[in-house]
Design a protein around this motif. Structure first.
Motif, PDB file in Angstrom:
ATOM      1  N   MET A  16       1.320   5.639  -0.744  1.00  0.00           N
ATOM      2  CA  MET A  16       0.694   6.942  -0.913  1.00  0.00           C
ATOM      3  C   MET A  16       1.144   7.511  -2.240  1.00  0.00           C
ATOM      4  SD  MET A  16      -1.186   9.234   0.674  1.00  0.00           S
ATOM      5  CE  MET A  16      -0.994   9.789   2.364  1.00  0.00           C
ATOM      6  N   ASP A  49      -4.092   6.809  -1.466  1.00  0.00           N
ATOM      7  CA  ASP A  49      -3.311   5.574  -1.374  1.00  0.00           C
ATOM      8  C   ASP A  49      -3.974   4.437  -2.146  1.00  0.00           C
ATOM      9  OD1 ASP A  49      -5.340   5.185   0.478  1.00  0.00           O
ATOM     10  OD2 ASP A  49      -4.044   5.587   2.183  1.00  0.00           O
ATOM     11  N   LYS A  80       0.849  -1.196   0.000  1.00  0.00           N
ATOM     12  CA  LYS A  80       0.000   0.000   0.000  1.00  0.00           C
ATOM     13  C   LYS A  80       0.880   1.239   0.000  1.00  0.00           C
ATOM     14  CE  LYS A  80      -4.330   1.400   2.049  1.00  0.00           C
ATOM     15  NZ  LYS A  80      -5.241   1.322   3.170  1.00  0.00           N
TER      16      LYS A  80
END
Ligand SMILES: [Zn+2]
Length: 130
Positions: A116, A127, A114
């Protein structure tokens, strides 16, 4: 070849629109062959005549304007095709996301978990999983 060069002097010659017409003509020849559409030959002949007419035309301005009109339509189409080819080529190493704010397409490396993402266009942060 010298004769040809003299013959073509002051004439328009070839351009992307003519190339497109030729490719379309060849595609129609193949389609007409496969489907047995003899009547299609009339269209193909007309298309090829148009090609020759444009190539040997002395009205360079008019031919140039026609090509510009064609390019205005064709440029975004070809850009989209090229973009899709690029995305397909690196589909294993990169992910593509659309910015939720401005719709800009963003390319990020794959397999980072994950992350940003900051849109370089409007600086929106969001994100995504890659
Ligand atoms: Zn954006």
């Amino acid at each position: 070849m010298d004769f040809f060069r003299r013959f073509m002097a002051g004439r328009y010659g070839s351009d992307p629109l003519n190339n497109a017409l030729l490719i379309l003509g060849i595609a129609l020849i193949i389609v007409a062959r496969i489907l047995g559409w003899a009547w299609m030959n009339v269209f193909i002949l007309a298309l090829l005549c148009l090609c020759y007419f444009r190539m040997f035309s002395r009205n360079i301005q008019a031919r140039y304007a026609e090509n510009e009109k064609f390019m205005r339509w064709w440029r975004p189409v070809s850009n989209r095709i090229r973009g899709a080819q690029g995305r397909f080529a690196d589909r294993k190493t990169h992910c593509y996301f659309k910015c939720p704010e401005c719709g800009q397409r963003l390319r990020v490396p794959k397999g980072k978990g994950k992350i940003m993402i900051t849109c370089p266009h409007c600086h929106t942060k969001f994100d995504r999983k890659t």
